[in-house]
Design a protein around this motif. Structure first.
Motif, mmCIF file in Angstrom:
data_model
loop_
_atom_site.group_PDB
_atom_site.id
_atom_site.type_symbol
_atom_site.label_atom_id
_atom_site.label_comp_id
_atom_site.label_asym_id
_atom_site.label_seq_id
_atom_site.Cartn_x
_atom_site.Cartn_y
_atom_site.Cartn_z
ATOM 1 N N ILE A 74 49.256 49.733 40.121
ATOM 2 C CA ILE A 74 49.330 48.307 39.854
ATOM 3 C C ILE A 74 47.768 47.846 39.576
ATOM 4 C CG2 ILE A 74 50.059 46.121 40.580
ATOM 5 C CD1 ILE A 74 52.488 47.464 41.704
ATOM 6 N N ILE A 75 47.242 48.224 40.951
ATOM 7 C CA ILE A 75 45.704 47.532 40.973
ATOM 8 C C ILE A 75 44.879 47.935 39.742
ATOM 9 C CG2 ILE A 75 43.433 47.391 42.190
ATOM 10 C CD1 ILE A 75 45.436 47.683 44.796
ATOM 11 N N LEU A 76 44.870 49.355 39.420
ATOM 12 C CA LEU A 76 44.066 50.063 38.317
ATOM 13 C C LEU A 76 44.363 49.610 37.041
ATOM 14 C CD1 LEU A 76 41.837 52.290 37.909
ATOM 15 C CD2 LEU A 76 43.670 53.752 37.643
ATOM 16 N N LEU A 77 45.718 49.095 36.910
ATOM 17 C CA LEU A 77 46.210 48.818 35.674
ATOM 18 C C LEU A 77 45.482 47.477 35.367
ATOM 19 C CD1 LEU A 77 47.922 48.605 33.108
ATOM 20 C CD2 LEU A 77 49.756 47.577 34.497
ATOM 21 N N PHE A 78 45.775 46.595 36.210
ATOM 22 C CA PHE A 78 45.244 45.193 35.915
ATOM 23 C C PHE A 78 43.894 44.904 36.090
ATOM 24 C CE2 PHE A 78 49.475 44.077 36.787
ATOM 25 C CZ PHE A 78 49.820 43.053 36.016
ATOM 26 N N ALA A 79 43.054 45.664 37.094
ATOM 27 C CA ALA A 79 41.614 45.559 37.186
ATOM 28 C C ALA A 79 40.910 46.521 36.039
ATOM 29 C CB ALA A 79 41.084 46.303 38.576
ATOM 30 N N GLY A 80 41.607 47.480 35.664
ATOM 31 C CA GLY A 80 40.988 48.291 34.539
ATOM 32 C C GLY A 80 41.055 47.797 33.127
ATOM 33 N N ILE A 81 42.334 46.718 32.881
ATOM 34 C CA ILE A 81 42.091 45.838 31.689
ATOM 35 C C ILE A 81 41.067 44.944 31.770
ATOM 36 C CG2 ILE A 81 43.292 43.933 30.433
ATOM 37 C CD1 ILE A 81 45.756 45.504 31.421
ATOM 38 N N GLY A 82 40.569 44.309 32.847
ATOM 39 C CA GLY A 82 39.626 43.274 33.074
ATOM 40 C C GLY A 82 38.123 44.015 33.015
ATOM 41 N N LEU A 83 37.948 45.203 33.567
ATOM 42 C CA LEU A 83 36.659 45.946 33.473
ATOM 43 C C LEU A 83 35.861 45.896 32.318
ATOM 44 C CD1 LEU A 83 34.910 47.172 35.957
ATOM 45 C CD2 LEU A 83 35.921 49.463 34.788
ATOM 46 N N PRO A 84 36.412 46.524 31.048
ATOM 47 C CA PRO A 84 35.488 46.300 29.883
ATOM 48 C C PRO A 84 35.248 44.987 29.275
ATOM 49 C CG PRO A 84 37.926 47.392 29.535
ATOM 50 C CD PRO A 84 37.722 47.001 31.168
#
Length: 243
Positions: A74-84
């Motif tokens: 869950i964390i990787l999904l949402f944070a990963g969307i925001g990172l780039p």
């Protein structure tokens, strides 16, 4: 220069001991002191990102059985969307203004969580799921822009992963993933230099000492004390961001 690196090493030891206990915080807490000593904001960010990555890799590998895979996803999904988005959109943003606003928000949020820890009956009240996901998305954006989005992610994770061992292992796997992206980005932009390697070779023993000390402390604290340490650290992180 070696005297400056030794002072930086002391900062690395203290802050990375704290991260070895809690699973977060070393980069943001160390950043203002390392920039002051090194007088090179960009080099400080790169050095601290790599050291934080190394610590995270160690705990992600050695404590992999404790990783909460559902929450990590869950964390990787949402944070990963925001990172780039953060890496692209905030190149020309007013970093000082945005980071201070972030710092104020972190301080207020950490204070609320500490209040919950000390007042009976408040600790079980969780942030609504949608607000938690918003923290994760914003954390990814801020991490991509300034490499300091971790506190927003911690606000979500500290409530959803109450076990101290699972919390630390899951956070370290996340920092491994996010900082791998950042370090790869630094590599392709030719920002990893011979001097970077030399500085890291001097600071590596301080990192190792911090890991050993932090592991000893982590094993001795209770779950409630661990939460108090986490949110006190988060409060200090917010103050460091504001400064």
């Amino acid at each position: 220069m070696i005297e400056i690196l030794l002072l930086i090493g002391l900062v690395v030891f203290v802050t990375h001991t704290l991260e070895a206990v809690t699973g977060f915080g070393c980069t943001v807490l160390a950043f203002p002191f390392v920039v002051l000593l090194m007088k090179d904001l960009e080099q400080a960010k790169i050095i601290l990102s790599i050291l934080a990555w190394a610590l995270a890799v160690y705990f992600a590998c050695t404590k992999y059985r404790q990783i909460n895979r559902k929450q990590f996803g869950i964390i990787l999904l949402f944070a990963g969307i925001g990172l780039p988005a953060g890496m692209i959109l905030f190149k020309n943003a007013d970093a000082a203004l945005l980071t201070r606003a972030l710092g104020v928000f972190i301080v207020l949020s950490a204070a609320v969580q500490l209040y919950k820890c000390f007042v009976p009956g408040k600790a079980n009240r969780k942030t609504p799921a949608l607000a938690g996901y918003a923290f994760l998305l914003a954390g990814g954006v801020v991490h991509g822009a300034f490499a300091i989005g971790g506190p927003l992610i911690v606000l979500y994770a500290a409530e959803r992963i109450p076990d101290k061992g699972q919390f630390r292992a899951t956070m370290c796997l996340l920092w491994t993933a996010l900082n791998t992206v950042l370090i790869t980005h630094y590599f392709f932009e030719n920002r990893l230099t011979v001097q970077t390697g030399r500085d890291l070779s001097v600071l590596l023993p301080f990192l190792i000492a911090g890991i050993v000390a932090g592991e000893m402390i982590h094993n001795k604290v209770s779950e409630l004390l661990f939460k108090k340490i986490v949110f006190t650290s988060l409060l200090l992180v917010g103050v460091a961001v504001i400064i």
